[in-house]
Design a protein around this motif. Structure first.
Motif, short mmCIF file in Angstrom:
data_model
loop_
_atom_site.label_atom_id
_atom_site.label_comp_id
_atom_site.label_asym_id
_atom_site.label_seq_id
_atom_site.Cartn_x
_atom_site.Cartn_y
_atom_site.Cartn_z
N HIS A 90 2.76 70.11 47.45
CA HIS A 90 2.09 70.52 46.27
C HIS A 90 1.66 69.78 44.93
CE1 HIS A 90 0.84 73.88 43.49
NE2 HIS A 90 1.56 73.61 42.46
N TRP A 91 2.64 69.11 44.70
CA TRP A 91 2.65 68.02 43.46
C TRP A 91 2.67 66.74 44.31
CZ3 TRP A 91 6.23 72.18 41.95
CH2 TRP A 91 5.78 72.96 41.10
N VAL A 92 1.46 65.82 43.78
CA VAL A 92 1.34 64.54 44.51
C VAL A 92 0.77 63.72 43.42
CG1 VAL A 92 1.15 65.38 46.77
CG2 VAL A 92 -0.85 65.02 45.37
N SER A 93 1.27 62.35 43.50
CA SER A 93 0.86 61.58 42.53
C SER A 93 -0.73 60.73 42.74
CB SER A 93 1.83 60.27 42.22
OG SER A 93 1.99 59.72 43.56
N GLU A 94 -1.05 60.94 43.94
CA GLU A 94 -2.56 60.59 44.23
C GLU A 94 -2.97 61.51 45.45
OE1 GLU A 94 -1.57 57.01 47.22
OE2 GLU A 94 -1.67 56.41 45.10
N ILE A 95 -4.25 61.74 45.45
CA ILE A 95 -4.80 62.76 46.76
C ILE A 95 -4.58 61.69 47.81
CG2 ILE A 95 -7.00 63.74 47.30
CD1 ILE A 95 -8.04 63.43 44.49
N PRO A 96 -3.86 62.67 48.83
CA PRO A 96 -3.69 62.16 50.25
C PRO A 96 -5.13 61.60 50.94
CG PRO A 96 -2.65 64.02 49.92
CD PRO A 96 -3.39 63.85 48.82
N ASN A 97 -4.84 60.64 51.78
CA ASN A 97 -6.12 60.24 52.30
C ASN A 97 -6.82 61.17 53.23
OD1 ASN A 97 -5.98 57.57 51.51
ND2 ASN A 97 -4.90 56.83 52.88
N GLU A 98 -6.10 61.93 53.81
CA GLU A 98 -6.95 63.18 54.90
C GLU A 98 -7.59 63.99 53.89
OE1 GLU A 98 -2.57 65.08 54.54
OE2 GLU A 98 -3.15 63.10 54.48
N TYR A 99 -7.50 63.94 52.60
CA TYR A 99 -8.33 64.84 51.82
C TYR A 99 -9.62 63.92 51.47
CZ TYR A 99 -4.61 68.20 51.80
OH TYR A 99 -3.85 69.16 52.19
N LEU A 100 -9.52 62.72 51.29
CA LEU A 100 -10.35 61.80 50.71
C LEU A 100 -11.54 61.38 51.88
CD1 LEU A 100 -8.37 59.64 48.43
CD2 LEU A 100 -9.86 61.58 47.69
N GLU A 101 -10.70 61.10 52.94
CA GLU A 101 -11.35 60.35 54.24
C GLU A 101 -12.20 61.52 55.06
OE1 GLU A 101 -8.84 57.59 55.52
OE2 GLU A 101 -8.97 56.26 53.96
N CYS A 102 -12.93 62.66 54.84
CA CYS A 102 -13.59 63.39 55.43
C CYS A 102 -14.95 63.78 54.95
CB CYS A 102 -12.80 64.70 55.54
SG CYS A 102 -12.45 65.44 53.91
N ASP A 103 -15.81 64.10 55.76
CA ASP A 103 -17.12 64.24 55.44
C ASP A 103 -17.42 65.33 54.34
OD1 ASP A 103 -18.07 62.44 57.34
OD2 ASP A 103 -18.37 64.02 59.08
N ALA A 104 -18.43 65.08 53.77
CA ALA A 104 -18.77 66.29 52.68
C ALA A 104 -19.83 67.10 53.13
CB ALA A 104 -19.73 65.54 51.68
N LEU A 105 -19.49 68.39 52.63
CA LEU A 105 -20.42 69.50 52.96
C LEU A 105 -21.56 69.40 52.57
CD1 LEU A 105 -18.05 72.62 51.67
CD2 LEU A 105 -18.85 72.07 53.80
N ALA A 106 -22.75 69.71 53.32
CA ALA A 106 -23.92 69.29 53.12
C ALA A 106 -24.51 70.61 52.24
CB ALA A 106 -24.76 69.24 54.50
N PRO A 107 -25.23 70.14 51.32
CA PRO A 107 -25.79 71.33 50.29
C PRO A 107 -26.52 72.48 51.19
CG PRO A 107 -26.90 69.61 49.93
CD PRO A 107 -25.91 69.08 50.86
N GLU A 108 -26.29 73.89 50.72
CA GLU A 108 -27.00 74.77 51.22
C GLU A 108 -28.36 74.68 51.18
OE1 GLU A 108 -25.73 79.05 51.69
OE2 GLU A 108 -24.59 78.23 49.92
N LYS A 109 -29.10 75.09 52.21
CA LYS A 109 -30.68 74.97 52.00
C LYS A 109 -31.26 76.31 51.17
CE LYS A 109 -31.15 72.09 55.81
NZ LYS A 109 -31.33 71.14 56.48
N PRO A 110 -32.22 76.12 50.49
CA PRO A 110 -32.53 77.30 49.83
C PRO A 110 -33.25 78.27 50.65
CG PRO A 110 -33.81 75.29 49.07
CD PRO A 110 -32.87 75.07 50.00
#
Length: 136
Positions: free
Chosen positions: A116-136
């Motif tokens: 729950h409390w961490v001093s830095e964001i773990p790699n598994e949260y940083l090293e993943c693909d971004a959600l693509a924006p929704e198409k209108p």
């Protein structure tokens, strides 16, 4: 651990968060991507969130005293300098969504694990693909 809070969540929200496939691949986004008031968090402190899930290929799971067909896991990462004394600048809250019937879903959480409390964001949260924006 006590049973987490339960709240029905609209099918449209679930389907939007898992819209890019059904392989339970972790994806990341920001507050704008989440676009929902179904999660209890201060929006000014949200750094990012990650999701993984599938509406088509659910997982039979038991978490925090809740059993059923899991369709979605959600991790919210918040920045809160006031929490540094508790173990880190970041908080990670975990949520999960279970199928409650045809086209119905219930979200459970937040769950606070050992991370729950961490001093830095773990790699598994940083090293993943971004959600693509929704198409209108």
């Amino acid at each position: 651990m006590s049973r987490p809070r339960a709240q029905e969540i609209p099918a449209a929200v679930v389907e939007r968060l898992v819209r890019q496939g059904d392989d339970w691949q972790r994806m990341k986004g920001n507050a704008k991507d989440l676009g929902s008031d179904h999660f209890r968090y201060p929006t000014d402190k949200l750094v990012q969130f990650t999701v993984s899930g599938s509406v088509e290929r659910t997982r039979a799971e038991e978490k925090a005293g809740v059993a059923g067909d899991s369709v979605l896991g959600i991790d919210l990462v918040r920045l809160d300098p006031d929490d540094a004394a508790k173990g880190g600048l970041y908080n990670i809250d975990h949520y999960f969504v279970m199928r409650a019937g045809p086209g119905r879903y219930v979200q459970y959480g937040p769950i606070r694990n050992d991370d729950h409390w961490v001093s830095e964001i773990p790699n598994e949260y940083l090293e993943c693909d971004a959600l693509a924006p929704e198409k209108p």
